[in-house]
Design a protein around this motif. Structure first.
Motif, PDB file in Angstrom:
ATOM      1  N   VAL A 149     -25.062  31.016  57.561  1.00  0.00           N
ATOM      2  CA  VAL A 149     -25.271  31.928  58.691  1.00  0.00           C
ATOM      3  C   VAL A 149     -26.276  33.014  58.340  1.00  0.00           C
ATOM      4  N   LEU A 150     -26.169  33.570  57.133  1.00  0.00           N
ATOM      5  CA  LEU A 150     -27.113  34.608  56.704  1.00  0.00           C
ATOM      6  C   LEU A 150     -28.550  34.073  56.668  1.00  0.00           C
ATOM      7  N   LEU A 151     -28.715  32.866  56.158  1.00  0.00           N
ATOM      8  CA  LEU A 151     -30.048  32.269  56.102  1.00  0.00           C
ATOM      9  C   LEU A 151     -30.586  31.964  57.493  1.00  0.00           C
ATOM     10  N   LEU A 152     -29.703  31.530  58.400  1.00  0.00           N
ATOM     11  CA  LEU A 152     -30.130  31.272  59.775  1.00  0.00           C
ATOM     12  C   LEU A 152     -30.578  32.557  60.456  1.00  0.00           C
ATOM     13  N   LEU A 153     -29.851  33.631  60.204  1.00  0.00           N
ATOM     14  CA  LEU A 153     -30.240  34.923  60.783  1.00  0.00           C
ATOM     15  C   LEU A 153     -31.598  35.374  60.262  1.00  0.00           C
ATOM     16  N   VAL A 154     -31.805  35.180  58.965  1.00  0.00           N
ATOM     17  CA  VAL A 154     -33.095  35.561  58.371  1.00  0.00           C
ATOM     18  C   VAL A 154     -34.226  34.737  58.986  1.00  0.00           C
TER      19      VAL A 154
END
Length: 245
Positions: A149-154
């Protein structure tokens, strides 16, 4: 890490040989049948829930374009469900076939070490291993989803780096998938904390094992024999590391 990655990938070839050599076809067909049933069930769920979510979205609209909204909602929800399903599907399979994979891993390890005596079945140990495996799976699901999720947000904030985040997401998924496949062997040698530390020291093995495992799932039919091959390949490499020590 690169050396371990390559070794782990090559161990799948060894897995094919061991299935034929030790006549492990039972551990191919039964988990494969379970995986097939799970795959059909999940596919039907995706199909049904995608329409339901699309209908829910149109319930908020009462204008001529609601048909378009419903169609778009069904497509978006379908993609979202497929994405989340793929994230979780490997854990669903691993948990569902874990009793067979634990027995398979033990059998392969004994054959590799030329041991003939089998470990007697103990219900308390079996239940303990089940709880341990479930706890480990939940831990891995949490961290994998968090990092994903963090990578998708980035990638949404900085679209230019989206291709790189996609690669990182695959590596993260491969790491935790390989972790689960290797744990069928580690559970006989390490406690929970020691297993986590072992995989951290052997990240290449976990990523290599998980990468091939995910690739087989993506082929659409590879999930029928992916758990068996991944478990044997993971057992081979974990046993090698343990013997070297």
């Amino acid at each position: 890490m690169l050396q371990g990655f390559i070794k782990s990938i090559l161990s799948y070839g060894k897995a094919f040989q061991l299935i034929q050599r030790f006549r492990l076809w039972f551990y191919v067909f039964v988990p494969g049948l379970i995986s097939l049933c799970l795959g059909i069930l999940i596919a039907l769920s995706v199909w049904n829930y995608a329409d339901d979510i699309g209908n829910w979205m149109t319930s908020w609209y009462s204008w001529k374009g609601e048909g378009i909204v419903e169609k778009i909602g069904s497509i978006i929800s379908g993609i979202a469900i497929v994405f989340l399903t793929f994230l979780l599907f490997k854990y669903i399979i691993i948990i569902a076939v874990s009793p067979f994979m634990s027995l398979l891993s033990e059998k392969v390890e004994r054959r590799l070490k030329n041991q003939t005596a089998s470990t007697p079945f103990k219900l308390d140990k079996f239940l303990k291993d089940m709880v341990r495996g479930l706890s480990l799976a939940l831990r891995n699901i949490f961290w994998e989803l968090l990092f994903t999720v963090l990578l998708l947000l980035v990638s949404f904030i900085f679209p230019i780096i989206a291709p790189f985040t996609a690669v990182l997401i695959f590596i993260i998924q491969a790491y935790y998938a390989g972790f689960g496949n290797m744990d069928f062997t580690m559970e006989r040698h390490f406690n929970f904390k020691e297993s986590v530390q072992f995989v951290r020291r052997n990240r290449g093995l976990a990523i290599g094992n998980g990468a091939v495992f995910l690739w087989m799932l993506l082929t659409g039919i590879g999930f029928l024999f992916a758990p068996t091959l991944a478990t044997i390949a993971g057992t081979v490499e974990v046993v090698k590391v343990l013997e070297e020590k």
